[in-house]
Design a protein around this motif. Sequence first.
Motif, PDB file in Angstrom:
ATOM      1  N   MET A 220      -2.756   1.303   3.879  1.00 30.90           N
ATOM      2  CA  MET A 220      -1.614   0.392   3.883  1.00 30.90           C
ATOM      3  C   MET A 220      -1.961  -0.894   3.150  1.00 30.90           C
ATOM      4  SD  MET A 220       0.068   0.915   7.691  1.00 30.90           S
ATOM      5  CE  MET A 220      -1.401   0.900   8.712  1.00 30.90           C
ATOM      6  N   VAL A 221      -0.961  -1.758   3.025  1.00 31.50           N
ATOM      7  CA  VAL A 221      -1.176  -3.119   2.537  1.00 31.50           C
ATOM      8  C   VAL A 221      -1.006  -4.051   3.736  1.00 31.50           C
ATOM      9  CG1 VAL A 221      -0.429  -2.587   0.194  1.00 31.50           C
ATOM     10  CG2 VAL A 221       1.242  -3.420   1.852  1.00 31.50           C
ATOM     11  N   PRO A 222      -1.575  -5.261   3.678  1.00 28.46           N
ATOM     12  CA  PRO A 222      -1.496  -6.157   4.841  1.00 28.46           C
ATOM     13  C   PRO A 222      -0.084  -6.426   5.346  1.00 28.46           C
ATOM     14  CG  PRO A 222      -3.188  -6.929   3.338  1.00 28.46           C
ATOM     15  CD  PRO A 222      -2.498  -5.789   2.643  1.00 28.46           C
ATOM     16  N   THR A 223       0.901  -6.476   4.445  1.00 30.42           N
ATOM     17  CA  THR A 223       2.279  -6.708   4.887  1.00 30.42           C
ATOM     18  C   THR A 223       2.742  -5.623   5.849  1.00 30.42           C
ATOM     19  OG1 THR A 223       2.810  -7.832   2.809  1.00 30.42           O
ATOM     20  CG2 THR A 223       4.660  -7.021   4.119  1.00 30.42           C
ATOM     21  N   MET A 224       2.399  -4.375   5.548  1.00 27.26           N
ATOM     22  CA  MET A 224       2.755  -3.263   6.433  1.00 27.26           C
ATOM     23  C   MET A 224       2.091  -3.420   7.799  1.00 27.26           C
ATOM     24  SD  MET A 224       2.354  -0.040   3.842  1.00 27.26           S
ATOM     25  CE  MET A 224       3.439   0.205   2.435  1.00 27.26           C
ATOM     26  N   MET A 225       0.818  -3.772   7.771  1.00 28.66           N
ATOM     27  CA  MET A 225       0.076  -3.924   9.021  1.00 28.66           C
ATOM     28  C   MET A 225       0.616  -5.091   9.845  1.00 28.66           C
ATOM     29  SD  MET A 225      -3.689  -3.015   7.450  1.00 28.66           S
ATOM     30  CE  MET A 225      -4.613  -2.963   8.980  1.00 28.66           C
ATOM     31  N   HIS A 226       1.083  -6.127   9.142  1.00 33.20           N
ATOM     32  CA  HIS A 226       1.693  -7.267   9.828  1.00 33.20           C
ATOM     33  C   HIS A 226       2.970  -6.839  10.529  1.00 33.20           C
ATOM     34  CE1 HIS A 226       3.517 -11.580   9.638  1.00 33.20           C
ATOM     35  NE2 HIS A 226       2.894 -11.373  10.787  1.00 33.20           N
TER      36      HIS A 226
END
Length: 294
Positions: A220-226
């Motif tokens: 994932m990318v950090p935005t998704m994890m956020h």
Amino acid sequence: GYYAKVFGSHANCLSYPDGERTWVQLESRANQIARLLVEHQVVPNSFVTVALPNGILFHEVCFAIWKVGATPHIVSHRLPDGELSAILQLLKPAVLIGAESRGVEGCPALQIETANSTYSDAPLQPKVAKHWKAMSSGGSTGRPKIIVDAKSSEMDISQSLFDLPSKSCILNPGPLYHNVPFSFSHSALARGNRVVGMGKFDAETVLKLIQEHAVTWVMMVPTMMHRIWRLPEGIRSKYDLSSINIVGHVASPMPVWLKEKWVEWLGPGRVYELYGGTEGTGGTWMSGYEWLEH
């Protein structure tokens, strides 16, 4: 056809909102599309521009391109006409597939739907493309840039980069026109994994799919994890994520506080960070344990 023999004729290799495919079906459909491509003057080491949304057809088309020894050139299906035209004029691909069949002068658009049962799905003589993929980028100059991968389409499936599993199940939540989702999804298929794909990202759906398909690896990318972390704890905790061995993140800086939360949630041995470029000049892969040390 190899994995159909390994797993059986009814084993799925692709699961998307628009349907599923078995290994047998993927092989059959790719062979039919490959014959359509040859009929439209796609030759070994030529480029075929693919502008399709996430879905079954995207993978069928890419494997068909490799079967004829050509290189898939990937662009967003949402690319504005002006940008698409500039890229196509730069690369001069044999054909364009997708993007609502928009084309430019000298680049015919191909309707894949015509590759129906009138084309044979018999096995084809294996061919190897000099370049296994070509990705598009706006670059830092504002002019279109095409990054042609130096590696050929012949893959050593015994090599596991970034702990990508074999004969397991991975989840791709990202758009396939980006390098990381494209590369890992197709490398995963080459290693005999079932790929579960999303049409568009949704935080809770990620957790639901991990539980439903016993997913072991996801990038994932950090935005998704956020967005996942912002879900109410009652929603996050109701899904069984015990199958997951690797949650990787890439593409942009990860906030320290968010990384800490994910490491606390899943454990440092399951959260990894990838740093690298589309050009493939190098990369780093760091576990949560190593991150905590620094």
